[in-house]
Design an enzyme around this catalytic site. Sequence first.
Site, PDB file in Angstrom:
ATOM      1  N   LYS A  11      50.754  39.200  23.390  1.00 27.62           N
ATOM      2  CA  LYS A  11      51.137  37.834  23.777  1.00 27.62           C
ATOM      3  C   LYS A  11      51.267  36.913  22.554  1.00 27.62           C
ATOM      4  CE  LYS A  11      49.107  38.165  28.444  1.00 27.62           C
ATOM      5  NZ  LYS A  11      48.216  37.519  29.448  1.00 27.62           N
ATOM      6  N   TYR A  51      56.070  37.370  35.842  1.00 32.68           N
ATOM      7  CA  TYR A  51      54.798  37.039  36.501  1.00 32.68           C
ATOM      8  C   TYR A  51      55.021  36.494  37.919  1.00 32.68           C
ATOM      9  CZ  TYR A  51      51.662  37.829  32.481  1.00 32.68           C
ATOM     10  OH  TYR A  51      50.904  38.386  31.469  1.00 32.68           O
ATOM     11  N   PHE A  59      47.438  28.658  38.233  1.00 31.01           N
ATOM     12  CA  PHE A  59      47.612  28.806  36.786  1.00 31.01           C
ATOM     13  C   PHE A  59      49.027  29.221  36.390  1.00 31.01           C
ATOM     14  CE2 PHE A  59      45.721  32.793  38.413  1.00 31.01           C
ATOM     15  CZ  PHE A  59      46.680  33.709  38.033  1.00 31.01           C
ATOM     16  N   THR A  93      40.123  40.100  31.822  1.00 25.94           N
ATOM     17  CA  THR A  93      41.089  38.997  31.681  1.00 25.94           C
ATOM     18  C   THR A  93      40.501  37.833  30.888  1.00 25.94           C
ATOM     19  OG1 THR A  93      41.909  39.631  33.865  1.00 25.94           O
ATOM     20  CG2 THR A  93      42.643  37.503  33.003  1.00 25.94           C
ATOM     21  N   ASN A 114      45.077  35.193  26.042  1.00 24.14           N
ATOM     22  CA  ASN A 114      44.202  36.376  26.067  1.00 24.14           C
ATOM     23  C   ASN A 114      44.834  37.637  25.459  1.00 24.14           C
ATOM     24  OD1 ASN A 114      45.889  36.967  28.170  1.00 24.14           O
ATOM     25  ND2 ASN A 114      44.292  37.159  29.718  1.00 24.14           N
ATOM     26  N   HIS A 117      48.892  41.800  27.613  1.00 25.09           N
ATOM     27  CA  HIS A 117      49.135  42.116  29.021  1.00 25.09           C
ATOM     28  C   HIS A 117      49.176  43.632  29.155  1.00 25.09           C
ATOM     29  CE1 HIS A 117      51.044  42.649  32.919  1.00 25.09           C
ATOM     30  NE2 HIS A 117      51.814  43.530  32.320  1.00 25.09           N
ATOM     31  N   GLU A 128      57.530  47.008  35.822  1.00 28.19           N
ATOM     32  CA  GLU A 128      57.500  46.200  34.585  1.00 28.19           C
ATOM     33  C   GLU A 128      58.271  46.886  33.460  1.00 28.19           C
ATOM     34  OE1 GLU A 128      53.201  44.082  35.565  1.00 28.19           O
ATOM     35  OE2 GLU A 128      53.368  45.394  33.829  1.00 28.19           O
TER      36      GLU A 128
HETATM   37  P1  RTP Z   1      47.844  40.370  32.571  1.00 22.05           P
HETATM   38  O1  RTP Z   1      48.620  40.487  33.865  1.00 22.05           O
HETATM   39  O2  RTP Z   1      48.406  39.333  31.647  1.00 22.05           O
HETATM   40  O3  RTP Z   1      47.685  41.720  31.907  1.00 22.05           O
HETATM   41  O4  RTP Z   1      46.348  39.901  32.875  1.00 22.05           O
HETATM   42  P2  RTP Z   1      45.368  40.451  33.975  1.00 22.05           P
HETATM   43  O5  RTP Z   1      46.034  41.540  34.766  1.00 22.05           O
HETATM   44  O6  RTP Z   1      44.091  40.782  33.306  1.00 22.05           O
HETATM   45  O7  RTP Z   1      45.160  39.163  34.885  1.00 22.05           O
HETATM   46  P3  RTP Z   1      46.062  38.632  36.097  1.00 22.05           P
HETATM   47  O8  RTP Z   1      45.149  38.364  37.235  1.00 22.05           O
HETATM   48  O9  RTP Z   1      47.247  39.520  36.321  1.00 22.05           O
HETATM   49  O10 RTP Z   1      46.553  37.230  35.558  1.00 22.05           O
HETATM   50  C1  RTP Z   1      47.665  37.112  34.689  1.00 22.05           C
HETATM   51  C2  RTP Z   1      47.353  36.123  33.591  1.00 22.05           C
HETATM   52  O11 RTP Z   1      47.176  34.827  34.162  1.00 22.05           O
HETATM   53  C3  RTP Z   1      46.162  34.132  33.479  1.00 22.05           C
HETATM   54  N1  RTP Z   1      45.111  33.763  34.404  1.00 22.05           N
HETATM   55  N2  RTP Z   1      44.527  32.598  34.388  1.00 22.05           N
HETATM   56  N3  RTP Z   1      42.864  30.399  34.941  1.00 22.05           N
HETATM   57  C4  RTP Z   1      42.751  31.498  35.654  1.00 22.05           C
HETATM   58  O12 RTP Z   1      41.939  31.614  36.551  1.00 22.05           O
HETATM   59  C5  RTP Z   1      43.619  32.605  35.346  1.00 22.05           C
HETATM   60  N4  RTP Z   1      43.623  33.750  35.977  1.00 22.05           N
HETATM   61  C6  RTP Z   1      44.577  34.494  35.369  1.00 22.05           C
HETATM   62  C7  RTP Z   1      45.598  35.038  32.421  1.00 22.05           C
HETATM   63  O13 RTP Z   1      46.172  34.691  31.176  1.00 22.05           O
HETATM   64  C8  RTP Z   1      46.043  36.410  32.865  1.00 22.05           C
HETATM   65  O14 RTP Z   1      46.204  37.269  31.765  1.00 22.05           O
HETATM   66 MG    MG Z   2      47.926  41.327  35.625  1.00 19.46          MG
END
Ligand code: RTP
Ligand code: MG
Length: 135
Positions: A11, A51, A59, A93, A114, A117, A128
């Site tokens: 990222k 996304y 968010f 995350t 973070n 991804h 994806e």
């Molecule tokens: P990613 O898709 O980016 O690999 O991350 P992830 O699976 O670990 O988390 P996901 O639930 O898919 O969320 C995508 C991205 O959204 C942001 N996020 N912010 N503020 C919040 O509660 C929150 N929750 C998620 C994070 O940047 C996350 O990587």
């Molecule tokens: Mg995710």
Amino acid sequence: MAVERTLSIIKPDAVAKNVIGEIISRFEKAGLKVVEARMQQLSQAEAEGFYAVHKERPFFNDLVKFMISGPVFIQVLEGENAIAKNRELMGATDPKKADAGTIRADFADSIDANAVHGSDAADTAANEIAYFFKK
Ligand code: RTP
Ligand code: MG
């Protein structure tokens, strides 16, 4: 265990920190191979589409704004159990909750910025990869 492919994105925060190489090195040391890759500045539409599953989440706007704040490094990783292995290497995350030694624990600043991804399942990995690497 089967050989799988998964989508990984380094990222904008990690690209700006100049740690693309260090992150790729962790994948390679864990037995994952980079089989496709490119640098790209995502457009708003590309980030929103990528996304889209999160579009009703509070968010979402911040996430899209962050993902277009600078170039990203998009890659396809291949190897045994690649989807779960990548998620393990990434860590939780929220970097505050990520295990020591994971990419997010070491390079991420916040739940928004973070560092990486990774696809979370076989179906999302296939979708994806097709989203960014059309054949
Ligand atoms: P990613 O898709 O980016 O690999 O991350 P992830 O699976 O670990 O988390 P996901 O639930 O898919 O969320 C995508 C991205 O959204 C942001 N996020 N912010 N503020 C919040 O509660 C929150 N929750 C998620 C994070 O940047 C996350 O990587
Ligand atoms: Mg995710």
